[in-house]
Design a protein around this motif. Structure first.
Motif, PDB file in Angstrom:
ATOM      1  N   ALA A 133     -84.537 -55.934-143.490  1.00 46.62           N
ATOM      2  CA  ALA A 133     -85.378 -56.916-144.183  1.00 46.62           C
ATOM      3  C   ALA A 133     -85.003 -58.341-143.788  1.00 46.62           C
ATOM      4  CB  ALA A 133     -85.230 -56.736-145.698  1.00 46.62           C
ATOM      5  N   GLY A 134     -83.705 -58.580-143.539  1.00 49.42           N
ATOM      6  CA  GLY A 134     -83.289 -59.912-143.111  1.00 49.42           C
ATOM      7  C   GLY A 134     -83.780 -60.261-141.725  1.00 49.42           C
ATOM      8  N   ALA A 135     -83.903 -59.257-140.862  1.00 46.25           N
ATOM      9  CA  ALA A 135     -84.372 -59.518-139.498  1.00 46.25           C
ATOM     10  C   ALA A 135     -85.886 -59.739-139.449  1.00 46.25           C
ATOM     11  CB  ALA A 135     -83.994 -58.349-138.591  1.00 46.25           C
ATOM     12  N   LEU A 136     -86.584 -59.367-140.512  1.00 43.57           N
ATOM     13  CA  LEU A 136     -88.049 -59.474-140.496  1.00 43.57           C
ATOM     14  C   LEU A 136     -88.525 -60.914-140.378  1.00 43.57           C
ATOM     15  CD1 LEU A 136     -88.983 -56.905-143.292  1.00 43.57           C
ATOM     16  CD2 LEU A 136     -89.334 -56.639-140.846  1.00 43.57           C
ATOM     17  N   PHE A 137     -87.905 -61.808-141.129  1.00 46.92           N
ATOM     18  CA  PHE A 137     -88.417 -63.181-141.204  1.00 46.92           C
ATOM     19  C   PHE A 137     -88.240 -63.956-139.893  1.00 46.92           C
ATOM     20  CE2 PHE A 137     -87.737 -61.893-145.585  1.00 46.92           C
ATOM     21  CZ  PHE A 137     -88.930 -62.283-146.171  1.00 46.92           C
ATOM     22  N   PRO A 138     -87.087 -63.876-139.221  1.00 49.79           N
ATOM     23  CA  PRO A 138     -87.014 -64.540-137.907  1.00 49.79           C
ATOM     24  C   PRO A 138     -88.001 -63.967-136.897  1.00 49.79           C
ATOM     25  CG  PRO A 138     -84.818 -64.074-138.738  1.00 49.79           C
ATOM     26  CD  PRO A 138     -85.765 -63.367-139.638  1.00 49.79           C
ATOM     27  N   VAL A 139     -88.163 -62.632-136.906  1.00 53.18           N
ATOM     28  CA  VAL A 139     -89.127 -62.019-135.984  1.00 53.18           C
ATOM     29  C   VAL A 139     -90.544 -62.456-136.335  1.00 53.18           C
ATOM     30  CG1 VAL A 139     -90.081 -59.828-135.171  1.00 53.18           C
ATOM     31  CG2 VAL A 139     -87.620 -60.055-135.535  1.00 53.18           C
ATOM     32  N   LEU A 140     -90.819 -62.542-137.631  1.00 55.98           N
ATOM     33  CA  LEU A 140     -92.139 -63.012-138.069  1.00 55.98           C
ATOM     34  C   LEU A 140     -92.400 -64.428-137.580  1.00 55.98           C
ATOM     35  CD1 LEU A 140     -94.709 -62.763-139.826  1.00 55.98           C
ATOM     36  CD2 LEU A 140     -93.337 -63.570-141.762  1.00 55.98           C
ATOM     37  N   ALA A 141     -91.389 -65.282-137.657  1.00 59.66           N
ATOM     38  CA  ALA A 141     -91.553 -66.664-137.202  1.00 59.66           C
ATOM     39  C   ALA A 141     -91.858 -66.721-135.709  1.00 59.66           C
ATOM     40  CB  ALA A 141     -90.287 -67.464-137.520  1.00 59.66           C
ATOM     41  N   ILE A 142     -91.150 -65.905-134.926  1.00 63.59           N
ATOM     42  CA  ILE A 142     -91.383 -65.898-133.478  1.00 63.59           C
ATOM     43  C   ILE A 142     -92.791 -65.412-133.159  1.00 63.59           C
ATOM     44  CG2 ILE A 142     -90.679 -64.806-131.315  1.00 63.59           C
ATOM     45  CD1 ILE A 142     -87.836 -64.787-132.349  1.00 63.59           C
ATOM     46  N   LEU A 143     -93.204 -64.316-133.802  1.00 63.66           N
ATOM     47  CA  LEU A 143     -94.550 -63.785-133.546  1.00 63.66           C
ATOM     48  C   LEU A 143     -95.624 -64.804-133.921  1.00 63.66           C
ATOM     49  CD1 LEU A 143     -94.255 -60.077-134.775  1.00 63.66           C
ATOM     50  CD2 LEU A 143     -94.388 -60.901-132.428  1.00 63.66           C
ATOM     51  N   VAL A 145     -95.397 -68.131-134.142  1.00 61.73           N
ATOM     52  CA  VAL A 145     -95.408 -69.277-133.230  1.00 61.73           C
ATOM     53  C   VAL A 145     -96.032 -68.903-131.893  1.00 61.73           C
ATOM     54  CG1 VAL A 145     -93.932 -70.814-131.896  1.00 61.73           C
ATOM     55  CG2 VAL A 145     -93.466 -70.449-134.315  1.00 61.73           C
ATOM     56  N   GLU A 146     -95.636 -67.749-131.345  1.00 61.46           N
ATOM     57  CA  GLU A 146     -96.160 -67.340-130.047  1.00 61.46           C
ATOM     58  C   GLU A 146     -97.654 -67.049-130.109  1.00 61.46           C
ATOM     59  OE1 GLU A 146     -94.650 -67.471-127.278  1.00 61.46           O
ATOM     60  OE2 GLU A 146     -92.643 -67.926-128.027  1.00 61.46           O
ATOM     61  N   MET A 147     -98.105 -66.465-131.217  1.00 64.21           N
ATOM     62  CA  MET A 147     -99.529 -66.172-131.327  1.00 64.21           C
ATOM     63  C   MET A 147    -100.341 -67.466-131.456  1.00 64.21           C
ATOM     64  SD  MET A 147    -101.639 -63.758-133.979  1.00 64.21           S
ATOM     65  CE  MET A 147    -101.765 -65.030-135.214  1.00 64.21           C
ATOM     66  N   LEU A 148     -99.846 -68.410-132.258  1.00 66.62           N
ATOM     67  CA  LEU A 148    -100.538 -69.693-132.365  1.00 66.62           C
ATOM     68  C   LEU A 148    -100.536 -70.436-131.033  1.00 66.62           C
ATOM     69  CD1 LEU A 148     -99.260 -70.944-135.845  1.00 66.62           C
ATOM     70  CD2 LEU A 148    -101.512 -70.019-135.291  1.00 66.62           C
ATOM     71  N   ALA A 149     -99.443 -70.322-130.291  1.00 67.62           N
ATOM     72  CA  ALA A 149     -99.381 -70.966-128.978  1.00 67.62           C
ATOM     73  C   ALA A 149    -100.383 -70.333-128.012  1.00 67.62           C
ATOM     74  CB  ALA A 149     -97.973 -70.863-128.414  1.00 67.62           C
ATOM     75  N   MET A 244    -105.723 -64.895-122.709  1.00 68.00           N
ATOM     76  CA  MET A 244    -105.443 -65.346-124.068  1.00 68.00           C
ATOM     77  C   MET A 244    -105.784 -64.253-125.080  1.00 68.00           C
ATOM     78  SD  MET A 244    -106.964 -68.668-126.084  1.00 68.00           S
ATOM     79  CE  MET A 244    -108.626 -67.991-126.152  1.00 68.00           C
ATOM     80  N   GLU A 245    -106.913 -63.596-124.886  1.00 65.61           N
ATOM     81  CA  GLU A 245    -107.322 -62.526-125.799  1.00 65.61           C
ATOM     82  C   GLU A 245    -106.318 -61.379-125.787  1.00 65.61           C
ATOM     83  OE1 GLU A 245    -111.132 -59.518-126.508  1.00 65.61           O
ATOM     84  OE2 GLU A 245    -111.237 -61.104-124.992  1.00 65.61           O
ATOM     85  N   THR A 246    -105.859 -61.022-124.590  1.00 65.36           N
ATOM     86  CA  THR A 246    -104.873 -59.942-124.487  1.00 65.36           C
ATOM     87  C   THR A 246    -103.571 -60.318-125.197  1.00 65.36           C
ATOM     88  OG1 THR A 246    -105.814 -59.256-122.368  1.00 65.36           O
ATOM     89  CG2 THR A 246    -103.589 -58.487-122.887  1.00 65.36           C
ATOM     90  N   THR A 247    -103.140 -61.560-125.017  1.00 64.20           N
ATOM     91  CA  THR A 247    -101.898 -62.017-125.639  1.00 64.20           C
ATOM     92  C   THR A 247    -101.999 -61.989-127.168  1.00 64.20           C
ATOM     93  OG1 THR A 247    -101.465 -63.462-123.744  1.00 64.20           O
ATOM     94  CG2 THR A 247    -100.240 -63.905-125.767  1.00 64.20           C
ATOM     95  N   VAL A 248    -103.129 -62.490-127.693  1.00 64.38           N
ATOM     96  CA  VAL A 248    -103.320 -62.504-129.147  1.00 64.38           C
ATOM     97  C   VAL A 248    -103.371 -61.081-129.685  1.00 64.38           C
ATOM     98  CG1 VAL A 248    -104.911 -63.133-130.995  1.00 64.38           C
ATOM     99  CG2 VAL A 248    -104.449 -64.752-129.145  1.00 64.38           C
ATOM    100  N   ARG A 249    -104.024 -60.167-128.961  1.00 64.86           N
ATOM    101  CA  ARG A 249    -104.096 -58.777-129.419  1.00 64.86           C
ATOM    102  C   ARG A 249    -102.708 -58.146-129.465  1.00 64.86           C
ATOM    103  NH1 ARG A 249    -106.992 -56.436-125.465  1.00 64.86           N
ATOM    104  NH2 ARG A 249    -105.086 -55.745-124.436  1.00 64.86           N
ATOM    105  N   ASP A 250    -101.892 -58.417-128.435  1.00 64.93           N
ATOM    106  CA  ASP A 250    -100.543 -57.851-128.409  1.00 64.93           C
ATOM    107  C   ASP A 250     -99.706 -58.355-129.587  1.00 64.93           C
ATOM    108  OD1 ASP A 250    -101.227 -56.519-126.120  1.00 64.93           O
ATOM    109  OD2 ASP A 250    -100.288 -57.977-124.753  1.00 64.93           O
ATOM    110  N   TYR A 251     -99.812 -59.643-129.883  1.00 63.39           N
ATOM    111  CA  TYR A 251     -99.050 -60.178-131.018  1.00 63.39           C
ATOM    112  C   TYR A 251     -99.599 -59.667-132.353  1.00 63.39           C
ATOM    113  CZ  TYR A 251     -96.314 -63.283-128.072  1.00 63.39           C
ATOM    114  OH  TYR A 251     -95.431 -63.767-127.140  1.00 63.39           O
TER     115      TYR A 251
END
Length: 460
Positions: A133-143, A145-149, A244-251
Motif C-alpha cells: 500500500a505504501g508503494a502505491l502512491f509513488p507509483v500512482l504519482a509517476i503514472l 505525471v507520465e500520462m499527463l505528459a 500519443m494514443e498508444t502511450t496514454v492507453r498503456d498508462y
C-alpha cells in the motif's frame, strides 16, 4: 449489617453472626488478634482472596499473632484509603499513585505484542500489505505525471533547415512553417527506428547511421536540440498522435493494474491488523476483568473505581491499546514506505529541488508534534470526564427503582449533563489545537515555501 468490613472498622462494637448465633464481638483491633476467629477469616478473605484465607487463619491459629495483626493492619490501611479516612492513609494512596504513574507505560508495547504472538502470521501478512500500500502512491504519482505528459507529446514548431551546420537535415517533407515534433529531456529517450535503422542527426551535421536512407524516413531524431535533450520530427502528424494514443492507453492499463494491486494490498493490511486488534482487545478485556475481580474490597470504595468508571474503562481502554499496536502499526509502515520510495524518486529526478523542499520539513514536523501534544493533553481530561458521566449513568440505571421512588429523575439528569459540560474546556482546547494545526495550510506556508524555493531552483 455490613458485608464490607472497611465500613465498620472504626465501630465501637462489632458483632459477628454465624448461622444466627453470635460467635464474636468486640473492636476491630481486638477481633483480628483472635486465632482462628470468624472475623479474622473474613478479613483475610476480603484482603487476599479465598485461596489464601486458609493460610492466614492457620497462621493465626498457630499463635502467629503478629502476622495476623500485620495483615489486618495492612487491610485497615487499604480500606481506610479507599474510604478517604485519615490523612496518613490518604498520603499513602497518593504515594502509591505516584509509583504507579512512574511505572505507567513501562514495557507497554512489548507486552502488547507478546499478547498478540498467536497472530504473528497475520502480522507478517499485514506488514506485506502495508509495504504494498505504501508503494502505491509513488507509483500512482509517476503514472499520473507520465500520462499527463503524454498529452503534450505532440507539438507544432517552426523548423529552418540549413541555417548552419547545426541545422536540421534537408529532408523533402520538412515544413518550415509548422512541423510536428516531440521533445525529450535526454537523447536516449528519442527513438526513430525505421527499417531496422535508427535515424539520428548529430551536431556534426550528419546522420549517426543510415546515411541517405534517413532522408526519406518517416521520422528522425535531432540529438542536439534542445540542449542536453533531443527532438523527434515526424513526417505525418498522425504518426505522433498515434504514438500519443498508444502511450496514454498503456498508462491507463497501468492505472487498472494499480487499482488491483491497491485492492489486494489494502485488503490484507486492514484485515490482518483488524483481526490482530480484535483478538488483542478480547484478551485485554479478559485480563482486565479478571484483575478487577481480584481486587481488595477497599478498592471498590474509591470514588474513581465506581461501577460506571470500571465498566467504561473495561469497554474503552482495551481499544486504545489495540489502536496503538494494530492499525497504527500498519499506517506507520505504510507511511515510511511512501516516504522512502518518494525520496528515492525525488533525488533521481531532481536532487537540488528535493534538498530545498526537505529544508522546510523539520519545521513542519515540529509544528505537527506540538499539535499532537496539544490534542493528547486535552484527550486525557476528556477520558476522565466521560468515565465520571458513565459512572452516573450506569449507577442511576442500575438503581432506577430508587431514583423513581424519590422522583429524582431530573436531579440525575442534571448531574449527568453537568459531568458532560465539564468537558467543555477540553473540547475547546482540542478544537483549537486541530484548527491551529491547519493554519499552516490555510496561509500557504506548507505549499508556498517549497513552491517558492522551486521557483528559484533553476537559477542555481
Amino acid at each position: 449489617v455490613a458485608h464490607r468490613l472497611s465500613t465498620i472498622r472504626h465501630a465501637d462494637n462489632i458483632v459477628v453472626f454465624q448461622k444466627g448465633v453470635v460467635v464474636e464481638q468486640g473492636k476491630h483491633d481486638d477481633l483480628v488478634l483472635k486465632p482462628g476467629g470468624a472475623y479474622l477469616e473474613l478479613v483475610s478473605k476480603q484482603m487476599i482472596g479465598p485461596s489464601a484465607a486458609g493460610d492466614a487463619a492457620g497462621d493465626a491459629a498457630g499463635g502467629d499473632h503478629s502476622g495476623a495483626a500485620e495483615a489486618a493492619s495492612g487491610h485497615e490501611a487499604d480500606s481506610s484509603a479507599g474510604a478517604k479516612g485519615k490523612e496518613g492513609d490518604a498520603k499513602g494512596v497518593d504515594e502509591g499513585a505516584k509509583g504507579a504513574k512512574a511505572q505507567k507505560g513501562s514495557g507497554y508495547v512489548s507486552r502488547a505484542f507478546a499478547m498478540n504472538k498467536p497472530e504473528l502470521p497475520w502480522a507478517v501478512l499485514g506488514l506485506m500489505g502495508s509495504l504494498g500500500a505504501g508503494a502505491l502512491f509513488p507509483v500512482l504519482a509517476i503514472l499520473l505525471v507520465e500520462m499527463l505528459a503524454a498529452y503534450f507529446l505532440c507539438a507544432k514548431t517552426t523548423v529552418k533547415p540549413f541555417v548552419s551546420n547545426l541545422a536540421f537535415p534537408n529532408t523533402s517533407w520538412i515544413n518550415s512553417n509548422s512541423t510536428i515534433v516531440s521533445f525529450f529531456d535526454s537523447v536516449g529517450k528519442c527513438s526513430a527506428e525505421s527499417g531496422g535503422i535508427n535515424c539520428v542527426w548529430t551536431a556534426e551535421g550528419k546522420w549517426e547511421s543510415g546515411g541517405d536512407y534517413c532522408y526519406n524516413a518517416p521520422s528522425f531524431c535531432v540529438k542536439f536540440w534542445p540542449p542536453t535533450g533531443s527532438t523527434k520530427v515526424y513526417k505525418e502528424s498522425g504518426m505522433c498522435f498515434g504514438s500519443m494514443e498508444t502511450t496514454v492507453r498503456d498508462y491507463s492499463l497501468g492505472f487498472l493494474g494499480l487499482g488491483v494491486g491497491a485492492f489486494v494490498s489494502l485488503f490484507f493490511q486492514h484485515y490482518s491488523f483488524a483481526r490482530m486488534g480484535e483478538f488483542l482487545t478480547r484478551r485485554l478485556r479478559e485480563k482486565t476483568f479478571e484483575a478487577i475481580l481480584r481486587q481488595d474490597i477497599g478498592f471498590f470504595d474509591m470514588t474513581d473505581n465506581s461501577v460506571g468508571s470500571l465498566t467504561t474503562k473495561l469497554a474503552k481502554d482495551a481499544t486504545y491499546v489495540e489502536g496503538a499496536v494494530g492499525t497504527t502499526l500498519g499506517l506507520l509502515v505504510q507511511n515510511l514506505t511512501i516516504m522512502g520510495i518518494s525520496l528515492v524518486i525525488a533525488f533521481i529526478r531532481g536532487w537540488i529541488l528535493t534538498l530545498l523542499c526537505l529544508s522546510t520539513f523539520p519545521v513542519l514536523v515540529v509544528a505537527q508534534m506540538f499539535q499532537i501534544q496539544f490534542i493528547a493533553g486535552a484527550g486525557g481530561a476528556s477520558k476522565k470526564v466521560y468515565e465520571r458521566a458513565g459512572s452516573i449513568a450506569t449507577e442511576s440505571i442500575a438503581a432506577i427503582r430508587t431514583v423513581a421512588s424519590f422522583a429524582a429523575e431530573d436531579k440525575v439528569e442534571m448531574l449527568f449533563l453537568g459531568a458532560l459540560k465539564s468537558d467543555g474546556k477540553a473540547v475547546t482546547k482540542t478544537a483549537l489545537g486541530a484548527g491551529m494545526g491547519q493554519v499552516r495550510a490555510a496561509t500557504g506556508l506548507e505549499q508556498g515555501v517549497p513552491l517558492q524555493r522551486s521557483h528559484h531552483a533553476p537559477s542555481l
